[in-house]
Design a protein around this motif. Structure first.
Motif, PDB file in Angstrom:
ATOM      1  N   GLN A 420       1.014  -1.116   0.036  1.00 60.49           N
ATOM      2  CA  GLN A 420       0.094   0.113   0.337  1.00 60.49           C
ATOM      3  C   GLN A 420       0.819   1.278  -0.164  1.00 60.49           C
ATOM      4  OE1 GLN A 420      -2.118  -1.331   3.527  1.00 60.49           O
ATOM      5  NE2 GLN A 420      -4.160  -1.520   2.137  1.00 60.49           N
ATOM      6  N   ARG A 421       2.190   0.970   0.738  1.00 64.59           N
ATOM      7  CA  ARG A 421       3.066   2.392   1.117  1.00 64.59           C
ATOM      8  C   ARG A 421       2.952   2.789  -0.304  1.00 64.59           C
ATOM      9  NH1 ARG A 421       4.870   1.323   5.417  1.00 64.59           N
ATOM     10  NH2 ARG A 421       6.849  -0.423   4.276  1.00 64.59           N
ATOM     11  N   PRO A 426      -3.586   4.291   2.109  1.00 63.23           N
ATOM     12  CA  PRO A 426      -4.045   4.683   3.221  1.00 63.23           C
ATOM     13  C   PRO A 426      -2.901   2.865   3.869  1.00 63.23           C
ATOM     14  CG  PRO A 426      -5.785   5.102   2.859  1.00 63.23           C
ATOM     15  CD  PRO A 426      -4.696   4.469   1.064  1.00 63.23           C
ATOM     16  N   GLU A 427      -2.625   2.829   4.644  1.00 62.85           N
ATOM     17  CA  GLU A 427      -1.085   1.188   4.936  1.00 62.85           C
ATOM     18  C   GLU A 427      -2.127   0.758   6.168  1.00 62.85           C
ATOM     19  OE1 GLU A 427       2.877   2.672   6.212  1.00 62.85           O
ATOM     20  OE2 GLU A 427       2.592   3.894   4.090  1.00 62.85           O
ATOM     21  N   ASP A 428      -3.526  -0.355   5.996  1.00 61.96           N
ATOM     22  CA  ASP A 428      -4.076  -0.191   6.313  1.00 61.96           C
ATOM     23  C   ASP A 428      -4.234  -2.006   6.756  1.00 61.96           C
ATOM     24  OD1 ASP A 428      -5.817  -0.302   4.657  1.00 61.96           O
ATOM     25  OD2 ASP A 428      -7.135   0.279   5.720  1.00 61.96           O
ATOM     26  N   GLY A 429      -3.178  -2.567   5.773  1.00 66.20           N
ATOM     27  CA  GLY A 429      -3.242  -3.900   5.806  1.00 66.20           C
ATOM     28  C   GLY A 429      -4.181  -5.031   4.917  1.00 66.20           C
ATOM     29  N   PHE A 430      -4.043  -5.976   5.095  1.00 66.90           N
ATOM     30  CA  PHE A 430      -5.447  -6.978   4.381  1.00 66.90           C
ATOM     31  C   PHE A 430      -6.888  -6.961   5.182  1.00 66.90           C
ATOM     32  CE2 PHE A 430      -1.328  -8.019   2.497  1.00 66.90           C
ATOM     33  CZ  PHE A 430      -1.615  -9.190   1.380  1.00 66.90           C
ATOM     34  N   PRO A 470      -4.002  -6.143  -0.892  1.00 70.43           N
ATOM     35  CA  PRO A 470      -4.690  -4.929   0.099  1.00 70.43           C
ATOM     36  C   PRO A 470      -5.205  -4.004  -0.242  1.00 70.43           C
ATOM     37  CG  PRO A 470      -2.267  -4.681  -0.047  1.00 70.43           C
ATOM     38  CD  PRO A 470      -2.583  -6.069  -0.928  1.00 70.43           C
ATOM     39  N   PRO A 471      -6.706  -3.738  -0.183  1.00 74.47           N
ATOM     40  CA  PRO A 471      -7.135  -2.724  -0.610  1.00 74.47           C
ATOM     41  C   PRO A 471      -6.067  -1.333  -1.057  1.00 74.47           C
ATOM     42  CG  PRO A 471      -8.163  -3.424   1.257  1.00 74.47           C
ATOM     43  CD  PRO A 471      -7.314  -4.036   1.078  1.00 74.47           C
ATOM     44  N   GLY A 472      -6.728  -0.625  -1.728  1.00 72.46           N
ATOM     45  CA  GLY A 472      -5.503   0.456  -2.454  1.00 72.46           C
ATOM     46  C   GLY A 472      -4.512   0.842  -3.502  1.00 72.46           C
ATOM     47  N   THR A 473      -4.587  -0.987  -3.502  1.00 68.89           N
ATOM     48  CA  THR A 473      -3.970  -1.933  -4.602  1.00 68.89           C
ATOM     49  C   THR A 473      -4.572  -2.520  -5.865  1.00 68.89           C
ATOM     50  OG1 THR A 473      -3.538  -3.984  -3.499  1.00 68.89           O
ATOM     51  CG2 THR A 473      -1.317  -2.584  -3.356  1.00 68.89           C
ATOM     52  N   PHE A 474      -4.091  -1.939  -7.390  1.00 71.17           N
ATOM     53  CA  PHE A 474      -4.943  -2.265  -8.001  1.00 71.17           C
ATOM     54  C   PHE A 474      -4.556  -3.868  -8.686  1.00 71.17           C
ATOM     55  CE2 PHE A 474      -4.381   2.072  -8.086  1.00 71.17           C
ATOM     56  CZ  PHE A 474      -5.754   2.705  -8.097  1.00 71.17           C
ATOM     57  N   ASN A 475      -5.951  -3.854  -9.806  1.00 65.65           N
ATOM     58  CA  ASN A 475      -6.143  -5.092  -9.954  1.00 65.65           C
ATOM     59  C   ASN A 475      -5.190  -4.829 -11.554  1.00 65.65           C
ATOM     60  OD1 ASN A 475      -6.747  -7.489 -10.714  1.00 65.65           O
ATOM     61  ND2 ASN A 475      -8.415  -7.434 -11.208  1.00 65.65           N
ATOM     62  N   HIS A 476      -4.520  -6.207 -12.133  1.00 66.04           N
ATOM     63  CA  HIS A 476      -3.888  -5.952 -13.448  1.00 66.04           C
ATOM     64  C   HIS A 476      -2.377  -4.856 -13.157  1.00 66.04           C
ATOM     65  CE1 HIS A 476      -7.341  -7.202 -16.427  1.00 66.04           C
ATOM     66  NE2 HIS A 476      -7.288  -7.766 -15.557  1.00 66.04           N
ATOM     67  N   SER A 477      -1.796  -5.679 -11.896  1.00 72.05           N
ATOM     68  CA  SER A 477      -0.439  -4.799 -11.512  1.00 72.05           C
ATOM     69  C   SER A 477       0.299  -5.348 -11.407  1.00 72.05           C
ATOM     70  CB  SER A 477      -1.040  -3.571 -10.660  1.00 72.05           C
ATOM     71  OG  SER A 477      -1.403  -4.584  -9.485  1.00 72.05           O
ATOM     72  N   TRP A 478       1.548  -4.924 -10.760  1.00 76.50           N
ATOM     73  CA  TRP A 478       2.395  -6.254 -10.634  1.00 76.50           C
ATOM     74  C   TRP A 478       2.090  -6.484  -8.543  1.00 76.50           C
ATOM     75  CZ3 TRP A 478       5.218  -4.077  -5.901  1.00 76.50           C
ATOM     76  CH2 TRP A 478       5.622  -2.491  -6.137  1.00 76.50           C
ATOM     77  N   HIS A 479       1.331  -5.166  -8.426  1.00 80.95           N
ATOM     78  CA  HIS A 479       1.209  -5.971  -6.901  1.00 80.95           C
ATOM     79  C   HIS A 479       0.189  -6.943  -6.121  1.00 80.95           C
ATOM     80  CE1 HIS A 479       1.676  -1.195  -8.053  1.00 80.95           C
ATOM     81  NE2 HIS A 479       2.122  -1.567  -5.937  1.00 80.95           N
ATOM     82  N   ARG A 480      -0.501  -7.074  -8.089  1.00 81.02           N
ATOM     83  CA  ARG A 480      -1.195  -8.704  -7.317  1.00 81.02           C
ATOM     84  C   ARG A 480      -0.444  -9.617  -7.428  1.00 81.02           C
ATOM     85  NH1 ARG A 480      -6.399  -9.938  -8.216  1.00 81.02           N
ATOM     86  NH2 ARG A 480      -6.917  -8.170  -6.377  1.00 81.02           N
ATOM     87  N   THR A 481       0.125  -9.240  -8.795  1.00 82.50           N
ATOM     88  CA  THR A 481       1.678 -10.429  -9.469  1.00 82.50           C
ATOM     89  C   THR A 481       2.243 -11.253  -7.652  1.00 82.50           C
ATOM     90  OG1 THR A 481       1.771  -9.783 -11.367  1.00 82.50           O
ATOM     91  CG2 THR A 481       2.874 -10.915 -10.995  1.00 82.50           C
ATOM     92  N   ALA A 482       2.763  -9.933  -6.967  1.00 89.40           N
ATOM     93  CA  ALA A 482       3.622 -10.179  -5.714  1.00 89.40           C
ATOM     94  C   ALA A 482       2.621 -11.112  -4.888  1.00 89.40           C
ATOM     95  CB  ALA A 482       4.245  -8.809  -5.262  1.00 89.40           C
ATOM     96  N   CYS A 483       1.785 -10.884  -4.746  1.00 91.85           N
ATOM     97  CA  CYS A 483       1.181 -11.559  -3.999  1.00 91.85           C
ATOM     98  C   CYS A 483       0.547 -12.192  -4.143  1.00 91.85           C
ATOM     99  CB  CYS A 483      -0.534 -10.509  -3.399  1.00 91.85           C
ATOM    100  SG  CYS A 483      -0.048  -8.934  -2.994  1.00 91.85           S
ATOM    101  N   GLY A 484       0.420 -13.126  -5.846  1.00 95.39           N
ATOM    102  CA  GLY A 484       0.303 -14.519  -6.145  1.00 95.39           C
ATOM    103  C   GLY A 484       0.248 -16.167  -5.319  1.00 95.39           C
ATOM    104  N   ALA A 485       1.681 -16.387  -5.274  1.00 93.35           N
ATOM    105  CA  ALA A 485       2.744 -16.759  -5.283  1.00 93.35           C
ATOM    106  C   ALA A 485       3.493 -16.513  -3.540  1.00 93.35           C
ATOM    107  CB  ALA A 485       3.218 -17.581  -5.982  1.00 93.35           C
TER     108      ALA A 485
END
Length: 595
Positions: A420-421, A426-430, A470-485
Motif C-alpha cells: 500500500q505504501r 492508506p496503510e491498513d493491510g489485508f 490489500p485495498p488501495g492496490t490495483f488489479n492488473h498490476s505487479w502488486h497483485r502478481t507479488a501476492c499470488g504465490a
C-alpha cells in the motif's frame, strides 16, 4: 462500507449507496430509462440492464433502500458432508497451493496456457474427474466431470489460468522487481505475470471441486460436478465461445470467485463489452523520403485522438473506453505497412456497448480517410452484462460468515502495508472480516466486464471474492502478481476454496434453495431474449499448440468447431503509394505556361 472485490475485466458492480433517494425514486434512472410498473418486473427501455437490477424482481419484496436490507440467517447449514469437504481442503492444502504456485510460475498468455491448463486438469483427474479437452475448438479449454447417484443437481465450477503482459514481479516483494525483464536498449519490457490472480482462481476452484467430490463419495450424495477450465479470460474470449457452443447447458447452478481486495460477495451487474481490433493498411517507405507514403502509424495515432473526443458528450457514466496500440512503427526511418490498435467498449448493456463501439468504428473510418490508408476490423470478443442472483449470493454470504474470514499473519500484514505504501494508499493491510452483504445500487455506474456474464444468462450464477491483495492496490498490476504465490495469496486462495466448497455442498443438499435460485433467474430473464453477441462469421483468436500438448491431451489440429479458421487469413499490403498529382518540374526547367 467495505469495498467490494474487483474483478479483472471484470468486476461486480460497486455498492453505491444512494443517499436521500429511495429505490422507487431511482426507478427511472436505471440505464437512462424512466418507465416501470408499481408491481411486478420493471419494464425499462433497456431490458438487459433492467434484468440485472433488483427492479426486475417483485418490488413488494425488494428493500426500498440498501439500509432496509438484512441478509437472511440460517441459509448455510452444518452437515457431515460440509465437514468432510472442509477437512479434505485442510489435508490437501499443500497440493492445492502447489498447483497455485506452479501456474503462477508458468505465467502463460491468453489462449497459450499449455502448461497451466494441463496442470489444473491433471490435478482434477487425480481426484476422480473425467477430462474432456478442446471445448468449442479451444485447445486449452476443458471440462472435468464427476457424477454420482442420480447425477442431479448439476453444479458448475469456473477455472481460469491465463496471465497478463507487463506485470511480471518477484513474489512477496513490495518493491517493483520484474522476474522477466527484456533489456532491449530502445524499448525495455516486462514479462507476463499473474496480475489478476488467475493462478489462485483456478487452483482454489479445482480444490473446492475435488473437496465436494470427496464429500459426495463419503456421504453418498447425488449430483454432478462440472469444472470448466476456461481459456483466454483476460481477452474475454473463452466462456462466450463455449456458451455459444452449448458447453454450459444443463447446469442447475454455477459458482465462481475472483481474487480481490476484500472478502465479499454481491449480486450486482457488470458492463457488457465489445472487443475489436482495427488494422490499417498503408505503404512502406524510408523516413528520409516520406513523400507519397500512406502512414499507418499516423492512422492509429489519429484514431486514438479522435476517440478521445467521444468522452465529453458521447459516453454515459456507465461507459468505459480504452485501447492499446498492438503494432506500428518500431524504427523511425521505416514506415510500417501494417499498424493495429485494439479497443474495448464497455457499457451497461449489449445495446449500449454496441452503440459506443459503432462510434469508435466511425473514428477509425475517419482516420483511414484522412491518412489515405485502408482500414479493416476484427471482432475479438463480445460479452453481455452479468445477471446476478440474489438468493444464491445470500447462500454464499451465509457460508462465508459460517466458515469465517481469513486470518493473515503479522508478516503478511507488514507486506500488505508495504504494498500500500508503494502505491500511495492508506496503510491498513489485508482485511480480516467478511464484508456486510448489501443490495447493489439501482443506478448502475459501470465497471469491469467478464465472460462469466454470458454464463449467468444460461444458469443461476454466484460470485464472490477474497482479500488476495490489500485495498488501495490495483488489479492488473505487479502488486497483485507479488501476492499470488506469497503467503497472503495462499491464505486468500484457501479461504476461497472453503467458501466455494461449503456453498456447493449446500446446493447439493438444499433443493429448495436451488429451486428459489432458478425461479429468480427465470423472473430476471422473462423480458429478455438472450443471444450470443458473436456473429456467425466470428473467428476464434487461436494459436497452434505445441506437438507435446496435443499428444498429452489427445487432440488433433486444427479442431473442427465453429469459428475455427486455420491457417488464419494473412494481412498483406494492397495499398499503392499516395498520388501527389503531376510532378513539379526541376528549377532549371522552364515552367509550362497555363493557357
Amino acid at each position: 462500507m467495505p469495498p467490494l472485490h474487483r474483478r479483472c475485466h471484470v468486476c461486480e458492480t460497486d455498492h453505491i449507496e444512494a443517499r436521500g433517494l429511495s429505490r422507487r425514486d431511482l426507478l427511472g434512472l436505471l440505464g437512462g430509462a424512466g418507465a416501470a410498473l408499481a408491481a411486478g418486473p420493471a419494464l425499462l427501455a433497456d431490458p438487459a440492464a433492467a434484468a440485472a437490477s433488483d427492479l426486475a424482481l417483485d418490488p413488494r419484496s425488494a428493500p426500498s433502500s440498501s439500509g432496509d436490507y438484512e441478509a437472511p440467517a440460517g441459509l448455510a447449514l452444518d452437515s457431515k458432508a460440509k465437514d468432510a469437504a472442509l477437512s479434505f481442503l485442510d489435508r490437501q492444502s499443500g497440493r492445492i497451493l502447489g498447483l497455485n504456485d506452479r501456474i503462477w510460475e508458468y505465467a502463460e498468455p491468453s489462449m497459450k496456457e499449455w502448461n497451466s491448463a494441463l496442470a489444473e486438469a491433471t490435478y482434477l483427474e487425480s481426484q476422480g474427474f473425467k477430462i474432456t479437452w478442446g471445448t468449442a475448438g479451444m485447445p486449452t479449454a476443458f471440462v472435468a466431470t464427476f457424477s454420482q447417484g442420480t447425477g442431479s443437481p448439476v453444479i458448475g465450477f469456473s477455472g481460469e489460468y491465463d496471465a497478463l503482459p507487463g506485470v511480471s514481479q518477484e513474489k512477496g516483494n513490495p518493491e517493483h522487481n520484474p522476474l522477466v525483464y527484456d533489456d532491449d536498449p530502445y524499448a525495455p519490457t516486462y514479462g507476463y505475470g499473474h496480475g489478476c490472480g488467475h493462478n489462485s482462481l483456478g487452483a482454489a476452484a479445482a480444490g473446492a471441486a475435488a473437496a465436494v467430490a470427496a464429500a459426495m463419495r463419503r456421504q453418498r450424495l447425488d449430483g454432478t460436478l462440472k469444472f470448466f477450465g476456461s481459456a483466454g479470460e483476460e481477452q474475454l474470449v473463452g466462456k462466450s465461445v463455449a456458451v455459444r457452443a452449448g458447453a454450459y447447458d444443463g447446469l442447475d447452478a454455477f459458482v465462481d470467485w475472483h481474487p480481490g481486495s476484500s472478502n465479499s460477495t454481491s449480486w450486482g451487474s457488470s458492463n457488457a463489452m465489445y472487443s475489436t481490433t482495427f488494422h490499417f493498411h498503408g505503404t512502406d517507405g524510408h523516413g528520409g523520403s516520406p513523400l507519397g507514403a500512406r502512414s499507418t502509424q499516423d492512422a492509429v495515432e489519429a484514431m486514438a485522438m479522435l476517440t478521445e473526443y467521444l468522452r465529453e458528450s458521447s459516453m454515459a457514466p456507465s461507459a468505459r473506453m480504452h485501447h492499446a496500440v498492438r503494432a506500428t512503427g518500431v524504427q523511425p526511418n521505416v514506415y510500417p505497412t501494417l499498424s493495429s490498435i485494439w479497443f474495448y467498449a464497455r457499457e451497461a448493456s449489449p445495446e449500449r456497448a454496441k452503440v459506443l463501439m459503432d462510434k469508435i468504428t466511425r473514428c477509425a473510418e475517419a482516420a483511414a480517410l484522412a491518412t489515405g490508408t485502408r482500414m479493416e476490423t476484427k471482432l475479438q470478443g463480445a460479452v453481455w452484462n452479468k445477471l446476478g442472483n440474489k438468493r444464491g449470493t445470500e447462500l454464499m454470504h451465509a457460508n462465508m460468515v459460517q466458515i469465517g474470514a481469513p486470518s493473515f499473519s503479522a508478516a503478511d500484514q507488514r507486506f500488505g502495508r508495504a504494498l500500500q505504501r508503494a502505491n500511495g494508499a492508506p496503510e491498513d493491510g489485508f482485511p480480516e472480516e467478511i464484508a456486510d452483504l448489501r443490495p447493489p445500487s439501482p443506478v448502475f455506474t459501470g465497471g469491469g466486464s467478464t465472460d462469466v456474464a454470458d454464463i449467468s444468462w444460461q444458469v443461476p450464477t454466484i460470485q464472490m471474492g477474497t482479500a488476495h491483495e490489500p485495498p488501495g492496490t490495483f488489479n492488473h498490476s505487479w502488486h497483485r502478481t507479488a501476492c499470488g504465490a506469497a503467503s497472503p495469496g495462499h491464505v486468500a486462495t484457501m479461504a476461497a476454496a472453503r467458501y466455494l466448497a461449503g456453498t456447493v455442498v449446500d446446493l447439493l443438499t438444499q433443493p429448495a434453495v436451488v429451486r428459489e435460485m432458478r425461479e429468480e433467474f427465470e423472473q430476471r430473464r422473462s423480458q429478455v431474449e438472450w443471444r450470443s453477441l458473436l456473429p456467425s462469421d466470428y473467428r476464434i483468436p487461436l494459436y497452434q499448440p505445441p506437438a507435446w500438448f496435443l499428444e498429452r491431451t489427445g487432440q488433433a489440429w486444427p479442431p473442427t468447431a465453429e469459428g475455427v479458421e486455420w491457417p488464419p487469413r494473412r494481412l498483406v499490403q494492397t495499398v499503392p503509394r499516395d498520388d501527389l498529382g503531376p510532378s513539379v518540374p526541376p528549377e532549371n526547367q522552364p515552367v509550362p505556361q497555363l493557357e
